[in-house]
Write an enzyme that holds these catalytic residues in place. Structure first.
Site, PDB file in Angstrom:
ATOM      1  N   HIS A 163     -57.805 -74.049  53.367  1.00 13.48           N
ATOM      2  CA  HIS A 163     -58.634 -74.413  52.829  1.00 13.48           C
ATOM      3  C   HIS A 163     -60.210 -74.708  52.732  1.00 13.48           C
ATOM      4  O   HIS A 163     -61.042 -75.349  52.060  1.00 13.48           O
ATOM      5  CB  HIS A 163     -58.441 -75.919  52.333  1.00 13.48           C
ATOM      6  CG  HIS A 163     -56.643 -76.305  52.882  1.00 13.48           C
ATOM      7  ND1 HIS A 163     -56.299 -77.247  51.315  1.00 13.48           N
ATOM      8  CD2 HIS A 163     -56.438 -75.890  53.529  1.00 13.48           C
ATOM      9  CE1 HIS A 163     -54.530 -76.714  52.068  1.00 13.48           C
ATOM     10  NE2 HIS A 163     -54.739 -76.077  53.049  1.00 13.48           N
ATOM     11  N   SER A 284     -84.927 -61.752  41.390  1.00 15.09           N
ATOM     12  CA  SER A 284     -84.792 -62.868  40.499  1.00 15.09           C
ATOM     13  C   SER A 284     -86.411 -62.263  39.688  1.00 15.09           C
ATOM     14  O   SER A 284     -87.531 -61.858  40.319  1.00 15.09           O
ATOM     15  CB  SER A 284     -84.685 -63.850  40.432  1.00 15.09           C
ATOM     16  OG  SER A 284     -85.659 -65.271  40.121  1.00 15.09           O
ATOM     17  N   LYS A 290     -85.642 -64.752  45.624  1.00 17.05           N
ATOM     18  CA  LYS A 290     -84.117 -64.108  45.899  1.00 17.05           C
ATOM     19  C   LYS A 290     -83.365 -63.090  46.039  1.00 17.05           C
ATOM     20  O   LYS A 290     -84.779 -61.825  45.949  1.00 17.05           O
ATOM     21  CB  LYS A 290     -84.126 -64.799  44.033  1.00 17.05           C
ATOM     22  CG  LYS A 290     -83.830 -65.974  44.089  1.00 17.05           C
ATOM     23  CD  LYS A 290     -82.735 -67.210  45.125  1.00 17.05           C
ATOM     24  CE  LYS A 290     -81.152 -66.895  44.325  1.00 17.05           C
ATOM     25  NZ  LYS A 290     -80.951 -66.741  43.071  1.00 17.05           N
ATOM     26  N   GLU A 297     -71.174 -59.471  43.393  1.00 13.85           N
ATOM     27  CA  GLU A 297     -70.027 -60.966  42.027  1.00 13.85           C
ATOM     28  C   GLU A 297     -69.334 -59.634  41.317  1.00 13.85           C
ATOM     29  O   GLU A 297     -68.765 -60.423  40.971  1.00 13.85           O
ATOM     30  CB  GLU A 297     -71.389 -61.514  41.505  1.00 13.85           C
ATOM     31  CG  GLU A 297     -72.736 -62.522  42.872  1.00 13.85           C
ATOM     32  CD  GLU A 297     -73.309 -62.829  41.889  1.00 13.85           C
ATOM     33  OE1 GLU A 297     -73.271 -64.283  41.806  1.00 13.85           O
ATOM     34  OE2 GLU A 297     -74.409 -62.382  42.046  1.00 13.85           O
TER      35      GLU A 297
END
Ligand code: ARG
Length: 463
Positions: A163, A284, A290, A297
């Site tokens: 979890h 970014s 960033k 991803e």
């Protein structure tokens, strides 16, 4: 509409009095997708021509001319010299058209005793055999890489989760072996699929066979299949093997996607357990600080997409009347796309696993004292407490220690309320507990203990 769009393509002529509608022609044309089957198409046609000569349907000289011509076309296709024409509806007609240009009359006999309906599923089956053999090798390499990196993390404690809540002390080795074990199951699925693709569709004809005395076993053997398929109607009208293949890609993707998610999560500054090199991250356009894990991803999403293609083809192929329908034509778009996404995902996974570094100190520091809870409960069981009582007592200890002193202080307080035989000694052991000791105490097969993880690595390397 360009002049090309209006060019009538009526290579299957006789029956028709007008050109195909330009819209239908454009939508019906599949050559931009199925040209990828060029190698299998030519190989299949060579085997077919050789068989036709063997059973006396064409002469030996005609077969020789066809095979020669096909070899030359294979070379044109391989080098990119082959010119596709607007009138080429699919790869099968393109190759046959070109054969006519190269060798003349004998080319008109190649399509004897076969249909594009058996040809396309033959080509697709052969393609799946070739492509999934390559994927199996890719998976082998990734599994070996994960095992190598796992070896470096056998003694590096990190929390395991359920979890996404800290569960037990585990290790970097166990975590990486978990991904390798998932992929080794995927690899087995690929092997099972390959073993099932052992029957040749060729010679099924359009739907129910042919009146000509073809030899299906001969072409099956020549193309490396064990035998011909059982039923021509099922063979030409079914895509369940292609659905299966995309299913194998989809389940492989489930595991790869979860690896992607963990790379994203563990490399985020909130965790900072992993570091990915600059070459696998991007900046970014607005935020100067960033460093985004785009590669991880993309691994996460590429792994997810084949499940959609699986559902798409299962849906497209369902509810049709027996035999071939054009609804089956998009199977190759879905198969190729899922395959490419999966191979890209495997490559991305390998890049990341190879290049990532981990911060052992931060991972160990994330193993809070409450991660000794199961050890403590098990220790109390060994001291004679029924497990449910031990569970309750340790739960109480966690609660009492949660604000000050951690589990050891909480356990001392809990013993004050509920004395246990030998409690003092267990308390002392708990006070000296470390993540490394908790890890070393895990001795069951498959668990995170160093011995178990070393055995897993051995098994993964041998698989
Ligand atoms: N391009 C077709 C496909 O991919 C080949 C089979 C065509 N058969 C037919 N009867 N039009 O499914």
């Amino acid at each position: 509409m360009s002049a090309e769009d209006r060019t009538p393509a009526r290579s299957l002529g006789g029956r028709f009095t007008e050109a195909t509608d330009a819209l239908l022609e454009r939508i019906n044309r599949s050559v931009d997708v199925d040209r990828r089957l060029w190698d299998q198409d030519v190989r299949g046609s060579k085997a077919h021509a050789t068989m036709l000569a063997r059973v006396g349907l064409i002469s030996a000289d005609e077969a020789k001319a066809i095979v020669h011509g096909l070899d030359a076309i294979h070379e044109e296709l391989r080098t990119g010299a082959f010119e596709f024409l607007p009138s080429d509806e699919d790869i099968h007609m393109a190759v046959e058209r070109r054969l006519g240009e190269r060798i003349g009359a004998p080319a008109r006999k190649l399509h004897t005793g076969r249909s594009r309906n058996d040809q396309v599923i033959l080509d697709t089956t052969m393609w799946m055999r070739d492509a999934f053999t390559v994927l199996r090798d890719d998976l082998d390499a990734l599994i070996r890489l994960l095992a190598d990196r796992a070896e470096q993390g056998v003694d590096a404690p990190m929390p395991s989760f359920t979890h996404l809540q800290p569960a037990q002390v585990s290790s970097v080795g166990q975590w990486l072996c978990a991904h390798a074990a998932e992929l080794s199951r995927a690899r087995r699925r690929v092997g099972d699929l390959l073993a099932r693709l052992d029957e040749s569709p060729l010679g099924s004809g359009a739907s129910a066979g042919t009146y000509l005395p073809i030899d299906r076993q001969h072409t099956a053997t020549a193309l490396g299949f064990t035998r011909p398929t059982l039923n021509a109607t099922q063979t030409t009208g079914s895509r369940t093997d292609v659905i299966d293949a995309i299913g194998v890609l989809a389940t492989t993707g489930v595991g790869l996607s979860r690896l992607g998610e963990e790379l994203v999560l563990f490399a985020s500054p909130a965790f900072a357990w992993l570091k990915l090199p600059d070459r696998l991250t991007t900046g970014s356009s607005l935020l100067p600080q960033k460093r985004n894990p785009d590669g991880a991803e993309l691994l996460r999403v590429l792994g997810k997409l084949p499940a959609g293609d699986f559902a798409a083809l299962a849906s497209a192929a369902s509810g049709l009347v027996s035999g071939y329908s054009k609804d089956l034509q998009p199977d190759k778009t879905l198969l190729f796309r899922s395959y490419d996404n999966t191979r890209d995902a495997v490559s991305l996974a390998a890049l990341h696993v190879d290049a990532m570094s981990w911060d052992a100190a931060r991972m160990e520091a994330a193993c809070g004292s409450e991660l000794a809870a199961l050890w403590l409960a098990d220790r109390l069981v060994l001291a004679g407490l029924p497990f449910r009582e031990a569970h309750h007592l340790v739960g109480r200890a966690v609660r009492l220690g949660q604000d000050t002193g951690g589990l050891a202080a909480g356990f001392a307080a809990a013993l004050g309320e509920h004395p246990v035989d030998g409690g003092e000694g267990i308390s002392a052991e708990l006070a000296g507990m470390t993540p490394a000791k908790l890890l070393a105490g895990l001795r069951t097969a498959g668990g995170a203990g160093p011995e178990s993880v070393r055995a897993q690595i051995q098994a993964l390397r041998g698989a």
